[in-house]
Design a protein around this motif. Structure first.
Motif, PDB file in Angstrom:
ATOM      1  N   GLY A 125      46.056  13.748  28.827  1.00 20.21           N
ATOM      2  CA  GLY A 125      46.357  15.098  28.435  1.00 20.21           C
ATOM      3  C   GLY A 125      45.300  16.080  29.110  1.00 20.21           C
ATOM      4  N   GLN A 126      44.443  15.784  29.630  1.00 18.68           N
ATOM      5  CA  GLN A 126      43.111  16.903  29.856  1.00 18.68           C
ATOM      6  C   GLN A 126      43.065  17.049  31.494  1.00 18.68           C
ATOM      7  N   PRO A 127      42.773  18.189  31.942  1.00 13.79           N
ATOM      8  CA  PRO A 127      42.635  18.563  33.237  1.00 13.79           C
ATOM      9  C   PRO A 127      41.764  17.461  34.066  1.00 13.79           C
ATOM     10  N   VAL A 128      41.934  17.169  35.123  1.00 14.89           N
ATOM     11  CA  VAL A 128      41.253  16.107  35.866  1.00 14.89           C
ATOM     12  C   VAL A 128      40.317  16.506  36.813  1.00 14.89           C
ATOM     13  N   GLY A 129      38.870  16.287  36.732  1.00 19.56           N
ATOM     14  CA  GLY A 129      38.049  16.891  37.651  1.00 19.56           C
ATOM     15  C   GLY A 129      37.807  16.084  38.909  1.00 19.56           C
ATOM     16  N   SER A 130      36.903  16.366  39.655  1.00 21.16           N
ATOM     17  CA  SER A 130      36.806  15.792  41.026  1.00 21.16           C
ATOM     18  C   SER A 130      35.795  14.497  40.631  1.00 21.16           C
ATOM     19  N   ARG A 131      35.103  14.167  39.821  1.00 18.80           N
ATOM     20  CA  ARG A 131      34.096  13.292  39.769  1.00 18.80           C
ATOM     21  C   ARG A 131      35.225  12.087  39.146  1.00 18.80           C
ATOM     22  N   ALA A 132      35.947  12.464  38.155  1.00 25.52           N
ATOM     23  CA  ALA A 132      36.911  11.405  37.743  1.00 25.52           C
ATOM     24  C   ALA A 132      38.130  11.177  38.904  1.00 25.52           C
ATOM     25  N   LEU A 133      38.310  11.925  39.460  1.00 19.75           N
ATOM     26  CA  LEU A 133      39.334  11.507  40.637  1.00 19.75           C
ATOM     27  C   LEU A 133      38.525  10.456  41.741  1.00 19.75           C
ATOM     28  N   SER A 134      37.543  10.785  41.809  1.00 20.78           N
ATOM     29  CA  SER A 134      36.666  10.062  42.862  1.00 20.78           C
ATOM     30  C   SER A 134      36.361   8.556  42.361  1.00 20.78           C
ATOM     31  N   ARG A 135      36.350   8.656  41.030  1.00 20.18           N
ATOM     32  CA  ARG A 135      35.965   7.230  40.159  1.00 20.18           C
ATOM     33  C   ARG A 135      37.278   6.358  40.120  1.00 20.18           C
ATOM     34  N   PHE A 136      38.528   7.059  39.823  1.00 14.07           N
ATOM     35  CA  PHE A 136      39.632   6.513  39.536  1.00 14.07           C
ATOM     36  C   PHE A 136      40.728   6.090  40.674  1.00 14.07           C
ATOM     37  N   SER A 137      40.424   6.734  41.880  1.00 13.15           N
ATOM     38  CA  SER A 137      41.244   6.829  42.884  1.00 13.15           C
ATOM     39  C   SER A 137      41.142   5.434  43.879  1.00 13.15           C
ATOM     40  N   GLY A 138      39.967   4.951  43.871  1.00 13.48           N
ATOM     41  CA  GLY A 138      39.733   3.656  44.373  1.00 13.48           C
ATOM     42  C   GLY A 138      39.334   4.126  45.898  1.00 13.48           C
ATOM     43  N   LEU A 139      39.108   5.445  46.257  1.00 13.74           N
ATOM     44  CA  LEU A 139      38.623   5.877  47.345  1.00 13.74           C
ATOM     45  C   LEU A 139      37.189   6.031  47.533  1.00 13.74           C
ATOM     46  N   GLU A 140      36.563   5.792  48.435  1.00 14.21           N
ATOM     47  CA  GLU A 140      35.079   5.933  48.809  1.00 14.21           C
ATOM     48  C   GLU A 140      34.857   7.345  49.239  1.00 14.21           C
ATOM     49  N   LEU A 141      34.978   8.346  48.466  1.00 10.05           N
ATOM     50  CA  LEU A 141      34.978   9.819  48.678  1.00 10.05           C
ATOM     51  C   LEU A 141      33.994  10.680  47.931  1.00 10.05           C
ATOM     52  N   SER A 142      33.253  11.371  48.465  1.00 11.46           N
ATOM     53  CA  SER A 142      32.214  12.186  47.641  1.00 11.46           C
ATOM     54  C   SER A 142      32.998  13.024  46.859  1.00 11.46           C
ATOM     55  N   PRO A 143      32.328  13.621  45.649  1.00  7.54           N
ATOM     56  CA  PRO A 143      33.005  14.695  44.869  1.00  7.54           C
ATOM     57  C   PRO A 143      33.429  15.978  45.634  1.00  7.54           C
ATOM     58  N   ALA A 144      32.604  16.158  46.743  1.00  4.06           N
ATOM     59  CA  ALA A 144      32.612  17.484  47.593  1.00  4.06           C
ATOM     60  C   ALA A 144      33.906  17.346  48.277  1.00  4.06           C
ATOM     61  N   THR A 145      34.281  16.095  48.871  1.00  2.60           N
ATOM     62  CA  THR A 145      35.659  15.958  49.683  1.00  2.60           C
ATOM     63  C   THR A 145      36.742  15.899  48.785  1.00  2.60           C
ATOM     64  N   VAL A 146      36.584  15.213  47.498  1.00  2.00           N
ATOM     65  CA  VAL A 146      37.487  15.326  46.569  1.00  2.00           C
ATOM     66  C   VAL A 146      37.789  16.783  46.319  1.00  2.00           C
TER      67      VAL A 146
END
Length: 342
Positions: free
Chosen positions: A23-44
Motif C-alpha cells: 500500500g505504499q508508493p514503490v521507489g526505484s531502489r525497491a523495484l531494482s531489489r524485488f524485480s530480480g533484474l540486474e538493473l541500476s536504480p537509474a535505469t529503473v
C-alpha cells in the motif's frame, strides 16, 4: 502491451505486486531489489518515467515512488497476472457451505462466503422472478395526507410504500378500498391489475380513484424492484480499507449506490450476458461512485440457464490473483447447488 518490452513488463508487474502488498508508493531502489533484474536504480527510474508517460503508473504526491493507475491495473490483470487456483480441499470445504434446498438461503450463503473470503463486499444478483402476484393489500393512515400501503405477494414477500394523496382518507374509506382491492385483484400481477382497474375506476366514486391509481403505481414499482434484486454482505468491511475510508465523501456515495440498487444492478447484470469472470476497474464501471473500486463478477446457472451473477466489490488495490478464483469458484459451486439434476 506490444509497446512494452519484457523488462518494462517485469518492472510494471513488480511495482503493482509490491503496491498491492504494502500500500505504499514503490521507489526505484525497491523495484531494482524485488524485480530480480540486474538493473541500476537509474535505469529503473528511466523505465518508470516511460511507464508514467504511458499512463500506467503515477506519482501520488512529492514521493519519489509510483503507484499503478486504473490503466496500469487493467494491463496487469489482462496480461501479467498469474492467478492462484484454489486447492481441492479448499474447494470441497466451500462446497459444504453452499448446501441447502432453499434457493434464497443458498444465495445468502454465497454472498456471505464471498465477503468472508475476500474481506470486501460480496454480492449475488438474484434470479429474475416471474410476475409478482398479489395476496393482500392493506392501508394504514400515517398522517392527514400520508398513507402506508402494505403489499403481500403470493410468495410471501412484503413491500411497504408511502402514498402522498391530495386529500385525507378516513379509516373507513381505507378499509373499504383495501376490501375492494382484495376482493377483485387477489392473485393477479400488477400488469393485469392496471389493465382491469383502468376500466373499473370509471365505475368507482371519483374521490377514490386517486387512491386506487396511486396504489397501482406504487405497487408496480415495488413489484419491479422485487422481481430482480441482489443480496449484499460485508459492506462494513469497506470501512476498514484505508484506500476507501480515507475519503469519507466517496465512501458515503458508495453506500448510497448500494441502497439505490438500480445503477449497480445494471452493471452486475452485464455479467449475466458474458462468459466467465468479468473485471471492472475504477472508471470502467461507468459509475462515479465506483471510482477507486474494482468489481469482479461471474455468472451462475440453474439447470444450464444463466440466472444471475456473483461478485465482489473492493478497492482497486486488491489481490486480484486471489480474488478472481474465489469469485469464479463461488459461481461454479452455486451453479452446481442450484442444479441438482444436471
Amino acid at each position: 502491451m506490444n509497446s512494452l518490452d519484457a523488462r518494462s513488463q517485469i518492472l510494471l508487474k513488480t511495482l503493482i505486486e509490491r503496491y498491492i502488498a504494502d500500500g505504499q508508493p514503490v521507489g526505484s531502489r525497491a523495484l531494482s531489489r524485488f524485480s530480480g533484474l540486474e538493473l541500476s536504480p537509474a535505469t529503473v527510474r528511466n523505465v518508470m518515467s516511460d511507464l508514467e508517460e504511458m499512463g500506467l503508473i503515477a506519482s501520488p504526491h512529492t514521493s519519489a515512488g509510483r503507484i499503478p493507475t486504473a490503466l496500469g491495473y487493467r494491463l496487469f490483470v489482462d496480461a501479467l497476472l498469474t492467478v492462484q487456483p484454489l486447492d481441492t480441499s479448499r474447494v470441497h470445504e466451500l462446497k459444504g457451505q453452499l448446501q441447502s434446498d432453499q434457493p434464497q438461503r443458498l444465495l445468502n450463503s454465497a454472498s456471505h462466503m464471498l465477503s468472508n473470503l475476500t474481506q470486501f463486499a460480496g454480492v449475488v444478483v438474484t434470479p429474475r422472478k416471474d410476475a409478482v402476484r398479489i395476496r393482500q393489500f392493506e392501508f394504514i393512515s400515517l398522517s392527514e395526507n400520508r398513507i402506508l400501503l402494505i403489499i403481500v405477494t403470493t410468495a410471501g414477500d412484503v413491500q411497504n410504500r408511502i402514498l402522498i394523496t391530495r386529500r385525507a382518507y378516513n379509516s373507513s374509506e381505507l378499509s373499504s378500498a383495501a376490501a375492494y382491492l382484495n376482493e377483485h385483484f387477489t392473485g393477479l400481477s400488477f400488469d393485469a391489475i392496471r389493465r382491469r382497474i383502468t376500466d373499473e375506476l370509471r365505475q368507482l366514486r371519483s374521490d377514490m380513484s386517486e387512491l386506487m391509481t396511486a396504489t397501482v403505481d406504487a405497487g408496480s414499482e415495488a413489484a419491479e424492484e422485487s422481481a430482480t434484486g441482489y443480496v449484499i454482505s460485508g459492506e462494513i468491511n469497506l470501512l476498514d480499507i484505508e484506500d476507501l475510508s480515507s475519503n469519507m465523501t466517496r465512501l458515503r456515495e458508495l453506500f448510497k449506490l448500494f441502497e439505490q440498487r438500480t445503477s449497480l444492478m445494471q452493471l452486475l447484470e452485464l455479467s449475466n450476458k458474458a462468459a466467465g469472470v468479468q473485471i471492472f476497474i475504477g472508471g470502467e464501471s461507468g459509475l462515479a461512485q465506483l471510482d477507486g473500486c474494482s468489481v469482479i463478477t461471474a455468472p451462475y446457472e440453474a439447470n444450464g440457464q444463466v440466472v444471475g451473477s456473483v461478485g465482489v466489490i473492493g478497492p482497486t488495490r486488491m489481490a486480484y490473483d486471489r480474488v478472481i478464483p474465489i469469485v469464479d469458484i463461488t459461481a461454479r459451486l452455486l451453479s452446481s447447488a442450484l442444479s441438482p439434476n444436471s
